[in-house]
Design an enzyme around this catalytic site. Structure first.
Site, PDB file in Angstrom:
ATOM      1  N   ASP A   1      48.174  35.096  57.554  1.00 17.12           N
ATOM      2  CA  ASP A   1      49.431  34.841  56.863  1.00 17.12           C
ATOM      3  C   ASP A   1      49.223  35.054  55.369  1.00 17.12           C
ATOM      4  O   ASP A   1      48.091  35.022  54.878  1.00 17.12           O
ATOM      5  CB  ASP A   1      49.923  33.415  57.119  1.00 17.12           C
ATOM      6  CG  ASP A   1      51.415  33.242  56.815  1.00 17.12           C
ATOM      7  OD1 ASP A   1      52.076  34.253  56.484  1.00 17.12           O
ATOM      8  OD2 ASP A   1      51.910  32.108  56.908  1.00 17.12           O
TER       9      ASP A   1
ATOM     10  N   ASP B   1      51.429  36.615  60.873  1.00 27.40           N
ATOM     11  CA  ASP B   1      52.683  36.016  60.423  1.00 27.40           C
ATOM     12  C   ASP B   1      52.980  36.486  59.003  1.00 27.40           C
ATOM     13  O   ASP B   1      52.123  37.062  58.343  1.00 27.40           O
ATOM     14  CB  ASP B   1      52.558  34.485  60.446  1.00 27.40           C
ATOM     15  CG  ASP B   1      53.904  33.783  60.519  1.00 27.40           C
ATOM     16  OD1 ASP B   1      54.942  34.472  60.382  1.00 27.40           O
ATOM     17  OD2 ASP B   1      53.925  32.553  60.702  1.00 27.40           O
TER      18      ASP B   1
ATOM     19  N   HIS C   1      48.611  29.806  57.683  1.00 29.18           N
ATOM     20  CA  HIS C   1      49.671  29.457  56.731  1.00 29.18           C
ATOM     21  C   HIS C   1      49.250  28.261  55.877  1.00 29.18           C
ATOM     22  O   HIS C   1      49.432  28.260  54.650  1.00 29.18           O
ATOM     23  CB  HIS C   1      50.970  29.133  57.470  1.00 29.18           C
ATOM     24  CG  HIS C   1      52.014  28.519  56.584  1.00 29.18           C
ATOM     25  ND1 HIS C   1      52.717  29.248  55.637  1.00 29.18           N
ATOM     26  CD2 HIS C   1      52.442  27.234  56.455  1.00 29.18           C
ATOM     27  CE1 HIS C   1      53.530  28.443  54.981  1.00 29.18           C
ATOM     28  NE2 HIS C   1      53.382  27.218  55.462  1.00 29.18           N
TER      29      HIS C   1
END
Length: 482
Positions: free
Chosen positions: A254, A323, A457
């Site tokens: 991410d 992501d 993340h």
């Protein structure tokens, strides 16, 4: 002539609004519509468009028309995984995709050796909170199977300034395996300073907790979650899910835009064992708010070497969940990031062929699914997969509903598979994606994305929001960013 003065108005919600329970509750009536209400709104919008000659003319100009109703399609439900705990297997509530009652059992697979080797740093006026925390932790921790005692090292400081917390950590962390900072409020600069010190200058797992969360109503549930977090940050294993495949490395990627500069930070987190309870992490930097990560070949080469050192061999398969990129960037991701990863895998796998799966995971999508229930509509159950009619002809993609919701309409997650060089079948990947949604240690249930994605993340967010530099490699084997 007088020129009208133009102003710019702020949009969105401020942090104060978000923290106001009443405001968010009132707002939820409009943002969290039930399936029946959402459909009613959509059909009402269509009627409004049809009644407008101007709107119809614009649509005709573009050769567009609106369907008379929503599309009918078939989905199927993937069974929830079997949860693995200290005492064996445990069922998951299929309707909620959750296992909230786990904390009432002695479930932890392996506890970090914490004992009383932890420090609680607190202002002099809040010392009672430190005693409250340790006493509660020593009750809820061992009940879950986590080794934490009631007599940690309490360090009282004169003020709540960041420097006082950091000096206390510097002088007391030598005899501690983790530090807990009890703070009076959520001041960002103090939090950032504590995290920067504990992640870079003096590498040690850390926990920051606001004193107000230790009130009698919240205390037991809050401290239970905090102790579970502490255990995970120190390398303890909370739970796992049954995945028959062995020698698979799951990778989450991410990006996050650094709040203190024009750079972006990439977080890469990879599983290091078959039960997906241990991870290795790495960060990388890009310039000019760039979403794509340019050094993935170097990072992937390092991660593969670490995996081989820990397991004696390279993985048989690598499954990557990416992501943080939109549909418009799929081609760029394929041509840059995927190419770099394939180069690294190819260099590493001279003596064996490593299978590779690369999937882009997207949460912010417009599609919504409803389940027909008699004359009404309901949310589809967790584990619902849709991979026909609304998916793309030129790509292998699917939608997965990982969670159960009690309010509003559930939002599915979209998976675009850019590389599928494997003997696995599409069904297998869909099942793996769902299972991995249950492996995030900050939530006793399914989250919206596979756990490696969320870990990536959290890592990128911590570095981009608070550290602004690479964390110490001494912490790379730990989930210190939880």
């Amino acid at each position: 002539a007088v020129v009208a003065r133009l102003g710019t108005g702020m949009t969105g919600l401020t942090d104060n609004m978000r923290s106001n329970f009443k405001v968010m509750q009132d707002l939820a009536q409009y943002t969290r519509q039930k399936p029946d209400d959402r459909l009613k709104g959509l059909l009402g919008f269509r009627q409004t468009i049809e009644a407008s000659d101007e709107a119809t003319a614009v649509l005709n100009q573009w050769g567009l028309n609106m369907a008379s109703n929503i599309s009918d399609l078939e989905g199927r439900q993937v069974a929830p995984p079997v949860l693995l705990t200290k005492d064996g297997k445990m069922p998951i509530d299929e309707r909620k995709a959750a296992f909230d009652n786990i904390t009432r059992k002695n479930f932890v697979i392996s506890s970090a050796t914490m004992g009383n080797d932890y420090s609680v740093i607190v202002t002099s006026r809040d010392q009672a909170n430190a005693r409250e925390f340790m006493e509660t932790a020593s009750k809820v921790g061992p009940a879950c199977g986590i080794n934490i005692g009631p007599s940690g090292n309490v360090v009282a400081i004169n003020s709540d300034r960041a420097e006082d917390y950091i000096n206390a950590i510097r002088n007391n962390a030598a005899n501690s395996k983790i530090v807990v900072c009890l703070v009076p409020n959520d001041k960002k600069d103090r939090y950032d300073a504590i995290k920067k010190h504990c992640c870079i200058d003096q590498p040690i797992p850390s926990q920051v907790l606001q004193c107000k969360n230790l009130n009698p109503k919240k205390k037991m549930s809050v401290v239970t979650k905090v102790v579970m977090q502490m255990n995970a940050k120190m390398g303890g294993e909370l739970w796992s899910v049954h995945i028959p495949m062995k020698k698979v490395m799951y990778v989450g990627i991410d990006t996050y835009h650094d709040s203190g500069s024009s750079r972006s930070v990439g977080g890469i987190v990879a599983s290091m064992n078959d039960s997906c309870t241990r991870y290795y992490s790495k960060t990388t930097w890009q310039s000019s708010k760039q979403e794509l990560i340019s050094q993935l070949d170097v990072v992937m080469s390092e991660i593969l070497k670490v995996y081989k050192t820990k397991n004696g061999d390279f993985p048989d398969r690598i499954i990557i969940f990416r992501d943080g990129v939109g549909d418009g960037q799929l081609l760029a991701v394929k041509e840059q990031e995927l190419k770099n990863i394939k180069d690294a895998v190819q260099r590493a796998s001279v003596d064996k062929k490593i299978e590779l799966v690369f999937t882009v995971v997207t949460k912010r999508i417009q599609q919504r699914f409803f389940l027909k229930m008699g004359r009404g509509l309901n949310n589809p159950p967790p584990g619902t997969v849709v991979d026909s009619i609304i998916t793309r002809d030129e790509l292998f993609d699917f939608f997965l509903v990982p969670q159960g919701v009690t309010q509003g309409t559930v939002t599915p997650t979209h998976y675009n598979v850019l590389e599928f060089s494997t003997t696995l079948k599409p069904d297998h990947l869909q099942q793996i994606a769902y299972k991995m949604c249950f492996m995030y240690y900050n939530w006793t249930g399914a989250i919206r994305v596979p756990a490696p994605c969320q870990y990536a993340h959290k890592l990128a967010f911590l570095v981009g929001q608070s550290l602004h530099r690479d964390p110490s490699p001494d912490l790379a084997d730990l989930l210190y960013y939880l």
